[in-house]
Design an enzyme around this catalytic site. Sequence first.
Site, PDB file in Angstrom:
ATOM      1  N   TYR A   1      11.931 -38.475 -18.021  1.00  0.00           N
ATOM      2  CA  TYR A   1      11.821 -39.623 -18.916  1.00  0.00           C
ATOM      3  C   TYR A   1      11.361 -39.163 -20.304  1.00  0.00           C
ATOM      4  CZ  TYR A   1       9.553 -43.629 -21.144  1.00  0.00           C
ATOM      5  OH  TYR A   1       9.147 -44.575 -22.047  1.00  0.00           O
TER       6      TYR A   1
ATOM      7  N   ARG B   1     -14.735 -51.775 -17.589  1.00  0.00           N
ATOM      8  CA  ARG B   1     -14.050 -50.485 -17.751  1.00  0.00           C
ATOM      9  C   ARG B   1     -14.129 -49.664 -16.474  1.00  0.00           C
ATOM     10  NH1 ARG B   1     -16.277 -45.797 -19.976  1.00  0.00           N
ATOM     11  NH2 ARG B   1     -17.866 -46.999 -21.071  1.00  0.00           N
TER      12      ARG B   1
END
Length: 388
Positions: A99, A46
């Site tokens: 968008y 991670r």
Amino acid sequence: MKFATEVIHSSYDPDEHNRAIMPPVYQNSMFRMKEIGEQIPFRYARAGNPTRKVLEDTLAALEHGAAGFAFGSGMAGIDCVFRTFLRPGCTIIAVGDIYGGTYDLLTEVYASWGVNVVFADLTDPANLDKALAAHQNVAMVWLESPSNPLLRLVDIATLAAKAKAAGALVGIDNTFATPYLQNPLDMGCDIVFHSATKYLCGHSDVLMGVVAVKTEELARPMRTMMTNTGGVAGPMDCALVLRGIKTLALRMQRHCENALEIAKRLETHPAVEKVFYPGLPSHEHHALAGRQMKDFGGVVSIWLKNDSKEAADSVIKNLNMIQMAASLGGVESLINHCYSQSHSGVPHEIKTAAGIKTGLLRFSIGVEDVDDIWADIAAALDTALPGR
């Protein structure tokens, strides 16, 4: 190195990976530590992965930034930018023709958390002056150029200078252009985002977002937020995008060549009301595109003269080679009905005001033979001729 060389050789040293010519896929969730507190480059996936780091460093190099970040999706990347630099009570000014996914994120998530979200037509730089004067605590200006789906441009350098003078960060969605066509960090932006799902990957087989930042000062909080929230890209996806980037220059050149030719032919078809493509002299921002971009991109949008869902659906149903899909930027040609797909969550009145009609179609022009692309489009458009 020139761009076509840099996409192949940037940010990777085979000697650091057992002399493997291609970056290995480190399919590891953790890395061995020999003692308590040992400082090693990678500990837990991670926080970092060697394959991901090659991709992130490559992106930073291509965008001329200090650091790059790879996320599990495009929206995860945009969200991490906003989480890092926006706080309740601050204002973000975003381009009006944004968008649809970013619009939804700002209006449905960040506005409810107390961020003042302002949309403005930034194709006129004077509108940014007005927005900056009307709103306090402007933390960020968010740009998109060319925009999705009407391919409108903004003067990136001018807007960045105005925003920076007001103390705001400047972020930009550079997905349609890619670093092959423009480098916004060189024009004054602080943060550049790409949906790597599109052109950077180029083969429609990865979901990913990437971000590059101009300075290490910006990278530090981004890196912390990315680790804390965990929306990271996996190593196999990173390897696939790295493979795609190696042919980015070749693919974009062909995308641009094909798109310009298709745009010219579309202007002559009797079923088409208007063609949106920055490479056409008829485009409202053609001159700006010539100054700001290396070429004009691979997306072409049109308004049908028969502005209806039925006409748009007739075109889509009568295409054979070109597929209807939710994305763009692959080697294959695609079509999108933006009213019901990319901007489905945007209210009708806002879509209409932005020019996103029911008869709007967005073509992602692939790298196939241009005559085959046109034959498919022309035959399908014939079914949408007025009066049919």
